[in-house]
Design a protein around this motif. Structure first.
Motif, PDB file in Angstrom:
ATOM      1  N   ASP A 291       0.815  -1.293  -0.032  1.00 23.50           N
ATOM      2  CA  ASP A 291       0.053  -0.109   0.131  1.00 23.50           C
ATOM      3  C   ASP A 291       0.918   1.413   0.124  1.00 23.50           C
ATOM      4  N   GLU A 292       1.965   1.428   0.710  1.00 26.46           N
ATOM      5  CA  GLU A 292       2.893   2.278   0.865  1.00 26.46           C
ATOM      6  C   GLU A 292       3.469   2.587  -0.549  1.00 26.46           C
ATOM      7  N   ALA A 293       4.082   1.367  -1.257  1.00 24.05           N
ATOM      8  CA  ALA A 293       4.586   1.751  -2.443  1.00 24.05           C
ATOM      9  C   ALA A 293       3.452   2.280  -3.551  1.00 24.05           C
ATOM     10  N   TYR A 294       2.297   1.812  -3.535  1.00 27.65           N
ATOM     11  CA  TYR A 294       1.243   2.057  -4.367  1.00 27.65           C
ATOM     12  C   TYR A 294       0.622   3.478  -4.274  1.00 27.65           C
ATOM     13  N   ASP A 295       0.838   3.865  -2.973  1.00 26.42           N
ATOM     14  CA  ASP A 295       0.500   5.186  -2.934  1.00 26.42           C
ATOM     15  C   ASP A 295       1.504   6.284  -2.997  1.00 26.42           C
ATOM     16  N   LEU A 296       2.785   5.766  -3.019  1.00 26.68           N
ATOM     17  CA  LEU A 296       3.906   6.660  -3.400  1.00 26.68           C
ATOM     18  C   LEU A 296       4.005   6.830  -4.926  1.00 26.68           C
ATOM     19  N   LEU A 297       3.488   5.719  -5.493  1.00 25.31           N
ATOM     20  CA  LEU A 297       3.258   5.822  -7.137  1.00 25.31           C
ATOM     21  C   LEU A 297       2.405   6.975  -7.556  1.00 25.31           C
ATOM     22  N   TRP A 298       1.361   6.992  -6.790  1.00 23.15           N
ATOM     23  CA  TRP A 298       0.626   8.265  -7.209  1.00 23.15           C
ATOM     24  C   TRP A 298       0.908   9.523  -6.568  1.00 23.15           C
ATOM     25  N   GLN A 299       1.544   9.558  -5.496  1.00 21.87           N
ATOM     26  CA  GLN A 299       2.056  10.603  -5.110  1.00 21.87           C
ATOM     27  C   GLN A 299       3.309  11.179  -5.891  1.00 21.87           C
ATOM     28  N   GLU A 300       3.771  10.331  -6.622  1.00 27.15           N
ATOM     29  CA  GLU A 300       5.011  10.889  -7.470  1.00 27.15           C
ATOM     30  C   GLU A 300       4.463  11.609  -8.476  1.00 27.15           C
ATOM     31  N   PHE A 301       3.203  11.401  -9.239  1.00 26.75           N
ATOM     32  CA  PHE A 301       2.588  12.219 -10.146  1.00 26.75           C
ATOM     33  C   PHE A 301       2.256  13.522  -9.419  1.00 26.75           C
ATOM     34  N   VAL A 302       2.007  13.548  -8.335  1.00 27.46           N
ATOM     35  CA  VAL A 302       1.563  15.054  -7.811  1.00 27.46           C
ATOM     36  C   VAL A 302       2.885  15.559  -7.537  1.00 27.46           C
ATOM     37  N   LYS A 303       3.942  15.385  -6.939  1.00 26.46           N
ATOM     38  CA  LYS A 303       5.056  15.821  -6.766  1.00 26.46           C
ATOM     39  C   LYS A 303       6.041  16.106  -7.748  1.00 26.46           C
ATOM     40  N   GLY A 304       5.478  15.451  -8.972  1.00 28.87           N
ATOM     41  CA  GLY A 304       6.415  15.533 -10.119  1.00 28.87           C
ATOM     42  C   GLY A 304       5.846  16.617 -11.187  1.00 28.87           C
ATOM     43  N   LYS A 305       5.024  17.322 -10.815  1.00 24.31           N
ATOM     44  CA  LYS A 305       4.210  18.314 -11.408  1.00 24.31           C
ATOM     45  C   LYS A 305       5.662  19.530 -11.919  1.00 24.31           C
ATOM     46  N   ARG A 306       5.532  19.952 -13.088  1.00 19.26           N
ATOM     47  CA  ARG A 306       6.351  21.038 -13.275  1.00 19.26           C
ATOM     48  C   ARG A 306       6.676  22.426 -12.342  1.00 19.26           C
ATOM     49  N   ARG A 307       7.897  22.567 -12.277  1.00 23.64           N
ATOM     50  CA  ARG A 307       8.078  23.767 -11.268  1.00 23.64           C
ATOM     51  C   ARG A 307       9.256  24.686 -12.000  1.00 23.64           C
ATOM     52  N   ILE A 308       8.910  25.865 -11.851  1.00 17.65           N
ATOM     53  CA  ILE A 308       9.935  26.908 -12.264  1.00 17.65           C
ATOM     54  C   ILE A 308      10.500  27.775 -11.246  1.00 17.65           C
ATOM     55  N   ILE A 309      11.682  27.883 -10.699  1.00 15.88           N
ATOM     56  CA  ILE A 309      12.197  28.978  -9.954  1.00 15.88           C
ATOM     57  C   ILE A 309      12.315  30.173 -10.621  1.00 15.88           C
ATOM     58  N   ALA A 310      12.112  31.517 -10.021  1.00 15.29           N
ATOM     59  CA  ALA A 310      12.541  32.425 -10.466  1.00 15.29           C
ATOM     60  C   ALA A 310      12.660  33.721  -9.654  1.00 15.29           C
ATOM     61  N   PRO A 311      13.578  34.642  -9.696  1.00 19.28           N
ATOM     62  CA  PRO A 311      13.791  35.737  -8.784  1.00 19.28           C
ATOM     63  C   PRO A 311      12.353  36.512  -8.540  1.00 19.28           C
ATOM     64  N   SER A 312      11.996  36.691  -7.310  1.00 18.04           N
ATOM     65  CA  SER A 312      10.807  37.223  -7.104  1.00 18.04           C
ATOM     66  C   SER A 312      10.503  38.716  -7.770  1.00 18.04           C
ATOM     67  N   ASN A 313      11.625  39.620  -7.979  1.00 18.36           N
ATOM     68  CA  ASN A 313      11.404  40.740  -8.710  1.00 18.36           C
ATOM     69  C   ASN A 313      11.257  40.521 -10.330  1.00 18.36           C
ATOM     70  N   ILE A 366       9.281   2.529  -9.133  1.00 14.66           N
ATOM     71  CA  ILE A 366       8.491   2.266  -8.158  1.00 14.66           C
ATOM     72  C   ILE A 366       7.413   1.085  -8.666  1.00 14.66           C
ATOM     73  N   VAL A 367       7.126   0.945  -9.918  1.00 14.75           N
ATOM     74  CA  VAL A 367       6.333  -0.187 -10.401  1.00 14.75           C
ATOM     75  C   VAL A 367       7.139  -1.493 -10.167  1.00 14.75           C
ATOM     76  N   SER A 368       8.379  -1.325 -10.515  1.00 17.37           N
ATOM     77  CA  SER A 368       9.485  -2.574 -10.463  1.00 17.37           C
ATOM     78  C   SER A 368       9.429  -3.134  -8.903  1.00 17.37           C
ATOM     79  N   GLY A 369       9.323  -2.010  -8.186  1.00 19.66           N
ATOM     80  CA  GLY A 369       9.335  -2.385  -6.474  1.00 19.66           C
ATOM     81  C   GLY A 369       8.057  -2.877  -6.041  1.00 19.66           C
ATOM     82  N   ILE A 370       7.100  -2.630  -6.582  1.00 18.35           N
ATOM     83  CA  ILE A 370       5.709  -3.180  -6.466  1.00 18.35           C
ATOM     84  C   ILE A 370       5.613  -4.475  -6.787  1.00 18.35           C
ATOM     85  N   ASN A 371       6.260  -4.813  -7.921  1.00 21.09           N
ATOM     86  CA  ASN A 371       6.214  -6.138  -8.592  1.00 21.09           C
ATOM     87  C   ASN A 371       7.022  -7.023  -7.911  1.00 21.09           C
TER      88      ASN A 371
END
Length: 530
Positions: A291-313, A366-371
Motif C-alpha cells: 500500500d505504501e509503494a502504491y500510494d508513493l506511485l500516485w504521489q509521484e505524479f503529484v510531486k512531479g508536476k512542473r516547477r520553475i524557480i524565478a527571482p521574485s522581482n 516504483i512499479v518494479s518495486g511493487i512487482n
C-alpha cells in the motif's frame, strides 16, 4: 479499539466483548477463546475491506499543524482471498450423492444421470439455497478472515443452508475432527429494536442439542447485548418458526448440524486455538509495504508536476488598491512558479533567469518495486512467486501465472480442497439426515450414502506438457492404468471409474469390424461380390 467493521446483519459484536460475556454464562458451557483472538479477526476484516489501520496517516508537523492523508490501496488482501476462492471452488464443481449399497449397474455414467432420491434431494437443496454462488463468496470470506460456518436446519418442508462469518462463530469445544460445539451469534433489527440471536450447539452422550436464545437491547447501541427474552410471544416475524431447543438423536444423526471450515493452515498466532487464520495472516507487513509503494506511485505524479524557480522581482505583480497588498499576476494554483529572494543568494535579480527544476518521474522504478513485493507476497500466502503482476498500463493487479501441477499454487489449491471436500461431504450427509428425520420434508431415500466431490481442475493449463514429460521418461509406455487415469481426470470413485471404463470398452468393441465391412465386396475397392 478496532474500527467497527460489521453491520447489524453480520453481528460481529467485537466491541462489546461478547467472548468475555459468553465465558461467564452459567447456563451453558464456556467458550474456549478470548477477545484478543477476535481482535485479530477484526484486524483481518479491516484489511479485507481495505480499511487497515495504516491507511490513514496523521502526523504532527514542525509548525504545530497536522498532516492527514488517506493512502491509496492495492487491496491485495481481497485480491488474494478472491483468487484463492475461485481456484478451489466454482460453478464447474460437481457434487453427487448415491446410496452406499447401490450395485455397479445402478451407477450412472454422468452426474446428470443420478436419478436416485438421495442425489435429487441434495441437488434440489443446493439449488434452492443458491449454494454454488454463496459458497464461493463465503470461501472468499474464509480465506480473508480465517473461517466460516455452515449451519443446516429444516424449515417448512425444506432443508436450509445458512452461512456465518468468522466473527460470529465462537467455539466451545474441539477434538481431533475439529470444532464439535460452538455458539453462533447473529444480529437482527425490527421496529427500531436491536435483537441478538445466540445459537448454542452442544453435545451430550446421546444427542446434539441446539438451543436458541434471543436478547433484546434496551438502548440504541447496536453493540449492547441486552437482556434475555423468555417470552417469545411478542417477537417479530423473523423468529416466528424458531423453537427454543431442538434435540438431534445420535441414533439418527451421525454428526452436528453445523460445519466450521477454515483454510488448511496452522494457526501459528494462537497455537492452541481451534480457529483458523487467513492466508495473509503472516504477510501483514508486506501488505502494508504494498500500500505504501502504491500510494508513493500516485504521489509521484503529484510531486512531479512542473516547477520553475524565478527571482521574485522578475515576476509581474501589482498593488491591490483595496487591500494595499502585493497581488501576483501569476496563477499560483498551477504549482509551476516558485519565487525566491535573490538578495539572499547574492544576486541582483536581473541577470538570473528562471530555471526549470522539475524532477523526473520515478514511476518505472516504483512499479518494479511493487512487482518485487507482489512476488514476495505471493510466496508468503502459498502461491507461486509469479502469480501476481502489477500492470502499470491498466493500473491493476492481474494473475497471469500458468499453473502447473507441480507449482506452489497448485499444491496449495489441493491442500485447501482437502478440508473443503470434507466440509461438503459433512454438509450433504447432514442434508439427507435432516430430510429423513423431518416428516415435513418429502424424502424416501436412505441416509447411508456415498458422496463424491469433483473440483474443477482446469487450472492445470500445462497438463499436456506434464503428460509428454512422463511419457518420454517412461519410454513412451503407459504411466498408469486406464482406471486410475479416469479416476484422476474426473475425480470419481472406483465404482464410477470402472463403469466408465466398461462403457468405453463396449463402445470400442462395437466400433470395430472386419476390413470387408469397411471397403465392401471381396476387399477390392469398387468391385461387386461374385
Amino acid at each position: 479499539m478496532f474500527n467497527k467493521i460489521h453491520d447489524w446483519i453480520k453481528g460481529v459484536l467485537v466491541k462489546m466483548g461478547l467472548a468475555g460475556e459468553l465465558q461467564s454464562v452459567e447456563d451453558h458451557k464456556k467458550i474456549m477463546v478470548d477477545d484478543d483472538q477476535y481482535g485479530l479477526i477484526a484486524k483481518w476484516f479491516s484489511i479485507y475491506q481495505s480499511t487497515p489501520e495504516w491507511q490513514h496517516i496523521h502526523k504532527k508537523l514542525n509548525d504545530g499543524s497536522f498532516y492527514d492523508h488517506d493512502m491509496m490501496s492495492l487491496n491485495m488482501g481481497q485480491v488474494a482471498a478472491k483468487k484463492a476462492a475461485s481456484l478451489v471452488f466454482n460453478q464447474k464443481a460437481i457434487i453427487t450423492v448415491s446410496p452406499k449399497d447401490a450395485q455397479k449397474d445402478d451407477k450412472p455414467t454422468s452426474p446428470e444421470d443420478y436419478q436416485t432420491p438421495e442425489n435429487q434431494l441434495v441437488q434440489q437443496t443446493l439449488k434452492d439455497n443458491h449454494f454454488y454462488n454463496n459458497f464461493e463468496r463465503y470461501l472468499e470470506y474464509m480465506f480473508a478472515t480465517g473461517g466460516i460456518v455452515i449451519r443446516l436446519y429444516t424449515d417448512r418442508g425444506k432443508v436450509k443452508i445458512r452461512f456465518a462469518t468468522a466473527d460470529s462463530f465462537y467455539p466451545i469445544s474441539a477434538d481431533a475432527n475439529g470444532v464439535s460445539e460452538c455458539v453462533i451469534a447473529s444480529k437482527f433489527m425490527s421496529s427500531n429494536q436491536h435483537y441478538t440471536l445466540l445459537e448454542w450447539h452442544e453435545e451430550t452422550s446421546t444427542d446434539y442439542i441446539v438451543t436458541n436464545e434471543i436478547y433484546k437491547s434496551s438502548t440504541d447501541n447496536n453493540d449492547d447485548l441486552g437482556t434475555k427474552i423468555n417470552d417469545w410471544s411478542g417477537l417479530p416475524d423473523s423468529f416466528k418458526n424458531m423453537v427454543p431447543k431442538t434435540r438431534y438423536s445420535k441414533q439418527k444423526y451421525s454428526q452436528p448440524t453445523f460445519i466450521y471450515l477454515k483454510p488448511n493452515l496452522a494457526n501459528n498466532l494462537h497455537i492452541e486455538s481451534p480457529l483458523g487464520i487467513p492466508i495473509y495472516a503472516n504477510a501483514i507487513d508486506t501488505l502494508r509495504q504494498l500500500d505504501e509503494a502504491y500510494d508513493l506511485l500516485w504521489q509521484e505524479f503529484v510531486k512531479g508536476k512542473r516547477r520553475i524557480i524565478a527571482p521574485s522581482n522578475q515576476l509581474e505583480r501589482e498593488i491591490d488598491v483595496d487591500t494595499g497588498k502585493v497581488r501576483w499576476n501569476v496563477d499560483w494554483q498551477e504549482d509551476v512558479y516558485l519565487a525566491y529572494n535573490t538578495t539572499m543568494a547574492g544576486g541582483d535579480g536581473e541577470s538570473v533567469k528562471p530555471t526549470d527544476i522539475t524532477l523526473g518521474l520515478r514511476n518505472e522504478t516504483i512499479v518494479s518495486g511493487i512487482n518485487d513485493l507482489l512476488h514476495f507476497y505471493a510466496s508468503q500466502i502459498g502461491f507461486s512467486a509469479d502469480m501476481f503482476t502489477y500492470d502499470s498500463q491498466q493500473g491493476k493487479v492481474t494473475a497471469t501465472a500458468v499453473i502447473s501441477e507441480n507449482s506452489d499454487t497448485y499444491q496449495s489449491k489441493n491442500s485447501h480442497e482437502t478440508l473443503i471436500a470434507e466440509a461438503i461431504e459433512h454438509m450433504c450427509q447432514v442434508i439427507v439426515e435432516l430430510a429423513k428425520n423431518d416428516p415435513a420434508v418429502q424424502y424416501g431415500g436412505t441416509t447411508d450414502v456415498d458422496i463424491s466431490v469433483n473440483f474443477d481442475d482446469s487450472i492445470a493449463k500445462d497438463r499436456d506438457n506434464n503428460l509428454d514429460y512422463y511419457m518420454k521418461a517412461n519410454g513412451n509406455k503407459p504411466v498408469m492404468t486406464q482406471l486410475e487415469a479416469i479416476k484422476r481426470t474426473f475425480g470419481v470413485t472406483d465404482v464410477e471409474a470402472q463403469q466408465m471404463l466398461d462403457q468405453i470398452k463396449v463402445e470400442t468393441a462395437n466400433a470395430e469390424g472386419s476390413i470387408e465391412d469397411v471397403v465392401g465386396g471381396n476387399g477390392k475397392d469398387g468391385e461387386d461380390n461374385a
